[in-house]
Design an enzyme around this catalytic site. Sequence first.
Site, PDB file in Angstrom:
ATOM      1  N   CYS A  21       0.840  -1.201   0.000  1.00  0.00           N
ATOM      2  CA  CYS A  21       0.000   0.000   0.000  1.00  0.00           C
ATOM      3  C   CYS A  21       0.873   1.247   0.000  1.00  0.00           C
ATOM      4  O   CYS A  21       1.469   1.587   1.031  1.00  0.00           O
ATOM      5  CB  CYS A  21      -0.925  -0.029   1.217  1.00  0.00           C
ATOM      6  SG  CYS A  21      -1.811   1.507   1.471  1.00  0.00           S
ATOM      7  N   CYS A  67      -0.143   4.119   2.330  1.00  0.00           N
ATOM      8  CA  CYS A  67       0.081   3.847   3.756  1.00  0.00           C
ATOM      9  C   CYS A  67       1.566   3.997   4.103  1.00  0.00           C
ATOM     10  O   CYS A  67       1.917   4.576   5.111  1.00  0.00           O
ATOM     11  CB  CYS A  67      -0.332   2.421   4.141  1.00  0.00           C
ATOM     12  SG  CYS A  67      -1.870   1.865   3.430  1.00  0.00           S
ATOM     13  N   ASP A  68       2.436   3.453   3.271  1.00  0.00           N
ATOM     14  CA  ASP A  68       3.851   3.312   3.654  1.00  0.00           C
ATOM     15  C   ASP A  68       4.820   4.139   2.822  1.00  0.00           C
ATOM     16  O   ASP A  68       6.023   4.125   3.087  1.00  0.00           O
ATOM     17  CB  ASP A  68       4.276   1.825   3.529  1.00  0.00           C
ATOM     18  CG  ASP A  68       3.396   0.926   4.367  1.00  0.00           C
ATOM     19  OD1 ASP A  68       2.902   1.395   5.401  1.00  0.00           O
ATOM     20  OD2 ASP A  68       3.192  -0.243   3.980  1.00  0.00           O
TER      21      ASP A  68
END
Length: 304
Positions: A135, A138-139
């Site tokens: 993701c 997200c990261d």
Amino acid sequence: MEKIYDLIIVGAGAAGLSAAIYGARANLSTAVIDSKNIFGGQMLNTPEIDNYPGLPSMSGFELSEKFYSHASKYNVDFFEEKAEKLRCEKDIKSIICKSGSILKGKTVIIASGGVHRKLGVPGEERLLGKGVGYCASCDGALFREKEVFVAGGGDTAFVYAIYLSRICSRVHLIHRRDKFRAAESYVARLRNMKNADIITNEIIKSINGNEKVESITVMSGSAEKEYPADGIFIAIGVEPDKSLYEEILDTDPAGFIIAKEDCKTSVEGIFAAGDVRSKYFRQISTAVGDGACAAHSAELYLER
Ligand code: NAP
């Protein structure tokens, strides 16, 4: 007395939240179950959504919030639970959750989306969270000024690579063939990024590193190559998590639920919506349409 909902929706992504809006507006007592306490499903993984009509250039997070706040305007019960098994006794359907709780309903819409497909190469599992991710929104921030790879040739891979090119020093999109499933507009945008390139016809064989990702090994024709890398985002599509329904519903060979436009499955009163349905085109807009159709089918079933 035990509550029996008119409608239970499994999954709070685009399809599930759309179904909740339509179900609640049709006056059905409605419950939504999702294993995460933040709703939006796959939308949350998408840094930028540019093709949802009327809301261009939204982040997946913003669009998810809009969907959730819209659904919350109505009388919908939300549960943070992992639905593990679906049972059907006469006209009542039960969702057995990991926590042990059981929710009962007269109809069920499965809108559980999919889980990230894995490359299945050495290092992928071991280095998860240590440079391997699924993701980008997200990261991605963990890879500021780093060199990363994105595996895949679909919209997700391109959206990830475009997003990461604004954060990372260098981004390489690597795809196993030279034709892309991604929209041409995404391909053209990535090609215009100064710090990004596209590698085709190379197959990832392993992800290497001790404590964290240090390189990837690929096959290019019959030659093996190693590229240094700080991280790799794997964006090679989704697979359904069929454990919930495989014992009772008909699925296609890949495990997606067979249902037509009315979203009716092989069991009366159970409907499938969104990415979990065997379908031609998986988009937020088509998931939203499925959610509406499934809730309408549930309403007609209950009227009968
Ligand atoms: P996808 O369209 O199914 O593409 C998956 C890609 O991964 C394909 O290029 C495929 O290669 C490759 N792949 C699959 N298995 C592989 C393996 N084992 N090893 C190496 N490569 C592999 O998946 P997606 O990109 O996640 O998109 C899913 C759906 O969401 C699509 O309908 C997409 O349009 C939609 N989506 C839309 C947007 C947007 O418009 N904003 C953003 C994200 C996703 P081959 O092509 O060779 O099979």
